[in-house]
Motif scaffolding. Structure first.
Motif, PDB file in Angstrom:
ATOM      1  N   LEU A   1       0.807  -1.219   0.000  1.00 46.28           N
ATOM      2  CA  LEU A   1       0.000   0.000   0.000  1.00 46.28           C
ATOM      3  C   LEU A   1       0.843   1.274   0.000  1.00 46.28           C
ATOM      4  O   LEU A   1       0.318   2.355  -0.256  1.00 46.28           O
ATOM      5  CB  LEU A   1      -0.968  -0.013   1.182  1.00 46.28           C
ATOM      6  N   SER A   2       2.151   1.149   0.234  1.00 45.94           N
ATOM      7  CA  SER A   2       3.014   2.331   0.144  1.00 45.94           C
ATOM      8  C   SER A   2       3.322   2.685  -1.317  1.00 45.94           C
ATOM      9  O   SER A   2       3.823   3.770  -1.588  1.00 45.94           O
ATOM     10  CB  SER A   2       4.315   2.113   0.924  1.00 45.94           C
ATOM     11  N   HIS A   3       3.011   1.777  -2.235  1.00 48.37           N
ATOM     12  CA  HIS A   3       3.235   2.025  -3.663  1.00 48.37           C
ATOM     13  C   HIS A   3       2.055   2.829  -4.207  1.00 48.37           C
ATOM     14  O   HIS A   3       0.899   2.468  -3.996  1.00 48.37           O
ATOM     15  CB  HIS A   3       3.371   0.697  -4.415  1.00 48.37           C
ATOM     16  N   LYS A   4       2.330   3.907  -4.916  1.00 47.45           N
ATOM     17  CA  LYS A   4       1.270   4.804  -5.382  1.00 47.45           C
ATOM     18  C   LYS A   4       0.312   4.170  -6.384  1.00 47.45           C
ATOM     19  O   LYS A   4      -0.794   4.652  -6.564  1.00 47.45           O
ATOM     20  CB  LYS A   4       1.881   6.073  -5.978  1.00 47.45           C
ATOM     21  N   GLN A   5       0.701   3.081  -7.036  1.00 47.01           N
ATOM     22  CA  GLN A   5      -0.182   2.449  -8.020  1.00 47.01           C
ATOM     23  C   GLN A   5      -1.040   1.341  -7.416  1.00 47.01           C
ATOM     24  O   GLN A   5      -1.887   0.785  -8.102  1.00 47.01           O
ATOM     25  CB  GLN A   5       0.633   1.903  -9.184  1.00 47.01           C
TER      26      GLN A   5
ATOM     27  N   LYS B   1      -3.958   0.421  -4.889  1.00 48.67           N
ATOM     28  CA  LYS B   1      -5.047   1.054  -4.146  1.00 48.67           C
ATOM     29  C   LYS B   1      -5.693   0.114  -3.127  1.00 48.67           C
ATOM     30  O   LYS B   1      -6.367   0.568  -2.215  1.00 48.67           O
ATOM     31  CB  LYS B   1      -6.125   1.526  -5.121  1.00 48.67           C
TER      32      LYS B   1
ATOM     33  N   ASP C   1      -4.639  -5.102 -12.524  1.00 49.76           N
ATOM     34  CA  ASP C   1      -5.272  -3.831 -12.871  1.00 49.76           C
ATOM     35  C   ASP C   1      -6.293  -4.082 -13.978  1.00 49.76           C
ATOM     36  O   ASP C   1      -6.279  -5.130 -14.630  1.00 49.76           O
ATOM     37  CB  ASP C   1      -4.241  -2.801 -13.313  1.00 49.76           C
TER      38      ASP C   1
ATOM     39  N   VAL D   1       5.466  -2.666 -11.246  1.00 50.16           N
ATOM     40  CA  VAL D   1       4.981  -2.592  -9.863  1.00 50.16           C
ATOM     41  C   VAL D   1       5.553  -3.762  -9.062  1.00 50.16           C
ATOM     42  O   VAL D   1       6.008  -3.592  -7.925  1.00 50.16           O
ATOM     43  CB  VAL D   1       3.436  -2.575  -9.807  1.00 50.16           C
TER      44      VAL D   1
ATOM     45  N   ASP E   1       9.125  -3.108  -8.245  1.00 54.58           N
ATOM     46  CA  ASP E   1       9.206  -2.126  -7.158  1.00 54.58           C
ATOM     47  C   ASP E   1       8.940  -2.790  -5.805  1.00 54.58           C
ATOM     48  O   ASP E   1       9.639  -2.531  -4.820  1.00 54.58           O
ATOM     49  CB  ASP E   1       8.182  -0.999  -7.361  1.00 54.58           C
TER      50      ASP E   1
END
Length: 147
Positions: free
Chosen positions: A16-20, A22, A67, A89, A92
């Motif tokens: 959840l710290s990854h901006k993509q 949600k 996604d 993602v 990352d």
């Protein structure tokens, strides 16, 4: 030493710290998809068989990064774009999990990147990766609660 619950919480916090990303879900992809109104991109973590050996407990997970695919004239290319984005993602996420300044007590490995798509309602695509997180345990017989 981290427990399974602590490892799951660390996976949740990292994802959840990854901006993509949600939404985070711990369980099977099928259970995740059974609930309407999900938010995408998402991270789904499904537990797999682990092991206990050599004073380490290894937790194994299949981690999905999913996604929505834009349905249009070029849906196949849009699916490929989602796959490409979700690989990034995933990379990352793995980079964050291998930061030994944060996760000092872990031994982390990953393997097998799979590409995934599903069209049961929303058209989703993404990737999954198998990961193993090994944590030490003392194997101390004297600390075992017994009668």
């Amino acid at each position: 030493m981290p427990t399974l619950n602590q490892v799951i919480q660390d996976l949740r916090t990292t994802a959840l710290s990854h901006k993509q990303i949600k939404e985070f879900y711990f369980g099977s992809v099928d259970d995740f998809l059974a609930v309407k109104g999900r938010q995408y991109g998402c991270c789904v973590v499904d537990i797999q068989p682990g092991s206990i050996a050599n004073k380490q407990t290894t937790f194994s997970f299949e981690v999905f990064f999913l996604d929505l695919v834009n349905l249009s004239e070029d849906t196949k290319q849009n699916r490929n774009d989602v796959w490409s984005d979700q690989v990034q993602v995933c990379e990352d996420f793995i980079a964050m999990l291998t930061d030994n300044r944060v996760f000092r007590s872990w031994t982390f490995t990953s393997s097998t990147l799979n590409f995934w798509d599903d069209y049961k309602g929303d058209y989703l695509a993404g990737v999954s990766v198998l990961i193993n997180i090994a944590v030490p345990f003392e194997a101390n017989r004297c600390a075992v609660p017994r009668n």
